[in-house]
Design an enzyme around this catalytic site. Structure first.
Site, PDB file in Angstrom:
ATOM      1  N   CYS A   1       0.816  -1.234   0.000  1.00 34.16           N
ATOM      2  CA  CYS A   1       0.000   0.000   0.000  1.00 34.16           C
ATOM      3  C   CYS A   1       0.837   1.268   0.000  1.00 34.16           C
ATOM      4  O   CYS A   1       0.423   2.294  -0.529  1.00 34.16           O
ATOM      5  CB  CYS A   1      -0.891   0.023   1.219  1.00 34.16           C
ATOM      6  SG  CYS A   1      -1.882  -1.450   1.300  1.00 34.16           S
TER       7      CYS A   1
ATOM      8  N   HIS B   1      -4.009   6.823   1.032  1.00 35.61           N
ATOM      9  CA  HIS B   1      -4.184   5.510   0.408  1.00 35.61           C
ATOM     10  C   HIS B   1      -5.609   5.053   0.696  1.00 35.61           C
ATOM     11  O   HIS B   1      -6.086   5.148   1.830  1.00 35.61           O
ATOM     12  CB  HIS B   1      -3.162   4.526   0.969  1.00 35.61           C
ATOM     13  CG  HIS B   1      -3.550   3.095   0.744  1.00 35.61           C
ATOM     14  ND1 HIS B   1      -3.856   2.609  -0.505  1.00 35.61           N
ATOM     15  CD2 HIS B   1      -3.720   2.064   1.614  1.00 35.61           C
ATOM     16  CE1 HIS B   1      -4.191   1.336  -0.392  1.00 35.61           C
ATOM     17  NE2 HIS B   1      -4.116   0.983   0.871  1.00 35.61           N
TER      18      HIS B   1
ATOM     19  N   ASN C   1     -10.038  -0.923  -2.863  1.00 37.96           N
ATOM     20  CA  ASN C   1      -8.647  -0.667  -2.466  1.00 37.96           C
ATOM     21  C   ASN C   1      -7.734  -1.205  -3.573  1.00 37.96           C
ATOM     22  O   ASN C   1      -7.686  -2.418  -3.795  1.00 37.96           O
ATOM     23  CB  ASN C   1      -8.402  -1.375  -1.127  1.00 37.96           C
ATOM     24  CG  ASN C   1      -6.973  -1.251  -0.627  1.00 37.96           C
ATOM     25  OD1 ASN C   1      -6.053  -0.997  -1.391  1.00 37.96           O
ATOM     26  ND2 ASN C   1      -6.796  -1.454   0.665  1.00 37.96           N
TER      27      ASN C   1
HETATM   28  N1  ACO Z   1     -19.388  -9.977   4.331  1.00 35.64           N
HETATM   29  C1  ACO Z   1     -20.125 -10.281   5.412  1.00 35.64           C
HETATM   30  N2  ACO Z   1     -19.588 -10.562   6.625  1.00 35.64           N
HETATM   31  C2  ACO Z   1     -18.246 -10.520   6.717  1.00 35.64           C
HETATM   32  C3  ACO Z   1     -17.415 -10.202   5.630  1.00 35.64           C
HETATM   33  C4  ACO Z   1     -18.035  -9.928   4.395  1.00 35.64           C
HETATM   34  N3  ACO Z   1     -17.346  -9.596   3.302  1.00 35.64           N
HETATM   35  N4  ACO Z   1     -16.129 -10.234   6.044  1.00 35.64           N
HETATM   36  C5  ACO Z   1     -16.143 -10.556   7.345  1.00 35.64           C
HETATM   37  N5  ACO Z   1     -17.418 -10.732   7.769  1.00 35.64           N
HETATM   38  C6  ACO Z   1     -17.899 -11.079   9.092  1.00 35.64           C
HETATM   39  C7  ACO Z   1     -16.876 -11.770   9.938  1.00 35.64           C
HETATM   40  O1  ACO Z   1     -16.858 -13.156   9.671  1.00 35.64           O
HETATM   41  C8  ACO Z   1     -17.348 -11.435  11.334  1.00 35.64           C
HETATM   42  O2  ACO Z   1     -18.387 -12.323  11.662  1.00 35.64           O
HETATM   43  P1  ACO Z   1     -18.550 -12.865  13.161  1.00 35.64           P
HETATM   44  O3  ACO Z   1     -18.755 -11.635  14.019  1.00 35.64           O
HETATM   45  O4  ACO Z   1     -19.745 -13.751  13.078  1.00 35.64           O
HETATM   46  O5  ACO Z   1     -17.280 -13.576  13.464  1.00 35.64           O
HETATM   47  C9  ACO Z   1     -17.950 -10.046  11.196  1.00 35.64           C
HETATM   48  O6  ACO Z   1     -18.203  -9.867   9.790  1.00 35.64           O
HETATM   49  C10 ACO Z   1     -17.049  -8.943  11.697  1.00 35.64           C
HETATM   50  O7  ACO Z   1     -15.727  -9.146  11.171  1.00 35.64           O
HETATM   51  P2  ACO Z   1     -14.563  -8.123  11.457  1.00 35.64           P
HETATM   52  O8  ACO Z   1     -13.359  -8.578  10.703  1.00 35.64           O
HETATM   53  O9  ACO Z   1     -14.435  -7.880  12.931  1.00 35.64           O
HETATM   54  O10 ACO Z   1     -15.178  -6.807  10.788  1.00 35.64           O
HETATM   55  P3  ACO Z   1     -14.613  -5.346  10.762  1.00 35.64           P
HETATM   56  O11 ACO Z   1     -15.668  -4.424  11.184  1.00 35.64           O
HETATM   57  O12 ACO Z   1     -13.290  -5.247  11.416  1.00 35.64           O
HETATM   58  O13 ACO Z   1     -14.423  -5.104   9.202  1.00 35.64           O
HETATM   59  C11 ACO Z   1     -12.620  -5.021   7.643  1.00 35.64           C
HETATM   60  C12 ACO Z   1     -13.543  -5.914   8.476  1.00 35.64           C
HETATM   61  C13 ACO Z   1     -13.486  -4.271   6.654  1.00 35.64           C
HETATM   62  C14 ACO Z   1     -11.649  -5.928   6.930  1.00 35.64           C
HETATM   63  C15 ACO Z   1     -11.916  -4.019   8.570  1.00 35.64           C
HETATM   64  O14 ACO Z   1     -11.354  -4.681   9.666  1.00 35.64           O
HETATM   65  C16 ACO Z   1     -10.838  -3.266   7.859  1.00 35.64           C
HETATM   66  O15 ACO Z   1     -11.077  -2.574   6.884  1.00 35.64           O
HETATM   67  N6  ACO Z   1      -9.612  -3.355   8.367  1.00 35.64           N
HETATM   68  C17 ACO Z   1      -8.499  -2.661   7.754  1.00 35.64           C
HETATM   69  C18 ACO Z   1      -8.011  -3.510   6.663  1.00 35.64           C
HETATM   70  C19 ACO Z   1      -7.302  -2.709   5.666  1.00 35.64           C
HETATM   71  O16 ACO Z   1      -7.429  -1.510   5.590  1.00 35.64           O
HETATM   72  N7  ACO Z   1      -6.584  -3.418   4.881  1.00 35.64           N
HETATM   73  C20 ACO Z   1      -5.968  -2.843   3.831  1.00 35.64           C
HETATM   74  C21 ACO Z   1      -4.797  -2.003   4.241  1.00 35.64           C
HETATM   75  S1  ACO Z   1      -3.394  -2.639   3.672  1.00 35.64           S
HETATM   76  C22 ACO Z   1      -3.561  -2.810   2.044  1.00 35.64           C
HETATM   77  O17 ACO Z   1      -4.217  -2.028   1.399  1.00 35.64           O
HETATM   78  C23 ACO Z   1      -2.894  -4.018   1.431  1.00 35.64           C
END
Ligand code: ACO
Length: 350
Positions: free
Chosen positions: A114, A277, A307
């Protein structure tokens, strides 16, 4: 004193628009979940066979070169940032050199995910400042759609990423009121494994504290880099602990932006535009709030493209410029955080 400045920008996104609803055909997810957690409405996916990371980069490069009013023959160095190269080796830079029939110039690939574009900009800035090069082509491109797990197992990652490319031409200037003012690069490898694609690789579980990441065969020689078992166990996809990444991102983004501003005697209020980013709209909104920036001071387009990792900043920069949101003399900050972790910022006077 010679400084570098962005003389022109370019971008390319594939025609194929994939909505959140389209993804529900492959996995258990919903438009509501994706929009609420990430802000993403749709992304572009490359044509599976006709487009590659390099071909998209070449299209963005052609636009930047044309906008700079030069030709591919004038470019004296290429830097290509990506996490999904056409080949494991050689890098995409040489494929661009060939595709654009350039001179036998240097070509460097940057693998900083990233923050790849900001790292690449910092490297290019040094080459320009020392007088070594005069027209550096910086490209960032990603064809994520080729390497994600589109089953429910991979939904926390695959809904986030999209394909696309951005490019800029960097040139020297002696104008004291213009150009790259400073760049700031950071890393912390303590969490390298929480956002990573382990295989294919040579790690042999060396870094994983006994936690078995791949079924390495007990062969006397060979068969370690990639195996049928790795594929059978879906160990050829990226891994991400999303909440853990989120937590560090919202700390490091504001920190590195503030670092760039303070170094040059500015405050957030002086910024014309912050281009973060495009990791997640919620991360950008958090950063905006923390720095008390108004809506006009932050550019986001993750809603349309998802992203696009290294490509997200140059795509957003090109789009913001084309929309008239960036004018000569404006103070612009580029900032990135991602896998590694690595994070970086650049402050520019346009
Ligand atoms: N659709 C539906 N449900 C989902 C999905 C999906 N696509 N993905 C995960 N879930 C579920 C999980 O299984 C979990 O279920 P559970 O509570 O029954 O266990 C629930 O949703 C919550 O999951 P979390 O991972 O805690 O959700 P969160 O609110 O943290 O959102 C996300 C996930 C969007 C990935 C978030 O954590 C995030 O954006 N983190 C930063 C990641 C990032 O920015 N990465 C890129 C930066 S680096 C780069 O660009 C390479």
């Amino acid at each position: 004193m010679i400084k570098s400045f962005i003389a022109a920008t370019g971008m390319y996104v594939p025609k194929n628009v994939v909505t959140n609803n389209d993804l529900t055909k492959y996995m258990d997810t919903s438009d509501e979940w994706i929009q609420e957690r990430t802000g993403i409405k749709e992304r572009r996916f490359a044509d599976r066979l006709a487009e590659t990371t390099t071909t998209m980069g070449v299209e963005a490069a052609k636009m930047a070169i044309e906008n700079a009013g030069i030709t591919a023959q004038d470019i004296d160095f290429i830097i290509f940032a990506t996490l999904c190269p056409d080949y494991y080796f050689p890098g995409c830079g040489v494929l661009v050199q060939r595709a654009l029939q350039m001179k036998e110039i240097g070509a460097l690939d940057v693998r900083n995910q990233c923050s790849g574009f900001v790292y690449a900009l910092s490297v290019a800035d040094q080459f320009i400042k020392t007088g070594m090069y005069k027209n550096i082509l910086l490209i960032a491109s990603e064809k994520h759609s080729f390497g994600l797990d589109f089953s429910t197992r991979g939904r926390n990652i695959s809904v986030i990423f999209g394909d696309g490319a951005g490019a800029v031409v960097l040139q020297p200037t002696e104008d004291p009121d213009r150009g790259v003012l400073s760049t700031h690069l950071h890393s912390d490898g303590n969490n390298a494994e929480i956002l990573a694609m382990y295989n294919p690789g040579t790690h042999a579980n060396h870094w994983t504290n006994g936690h078995k990441l791949a079924d390495f065969k007990d062969a006397e020689i060979g068969e370690m880099f990639m195996s049928h078992e790795m594929i059978d166990h879906a160990q050829n996809f990226p891994n991400m602990d999303g909440p853990a990444v989120f937590k560090v991102a919202v700390e490091k983004f504001p920190e590195v932006i503030q670092e760039a501003l303070s170094k040059n005697g500015y405050s957030p209020a002086d910024l014309r535009l912050l281009i973060p980013h495009q990791a997640n709209l919620r991360i950008s909104q958090f950063v905006q709030k923390k720095l008390r920036l108004n809506d006009d001071q932050v550019y986001n387009n993750i809603q349309k493209y998802g992203n696009t990792t290294a490509a997200s900043i140059p795509i957003a920069l090109c789009e913001a410029y084309e929309m008239g949101k960036i004018k000569e003399g404006d103070l612009i900050c580029l900032a990135a955080f991602g896998s590694g972790f690595t994070w970086a910022s650049a402050l520019l006077r346009w």
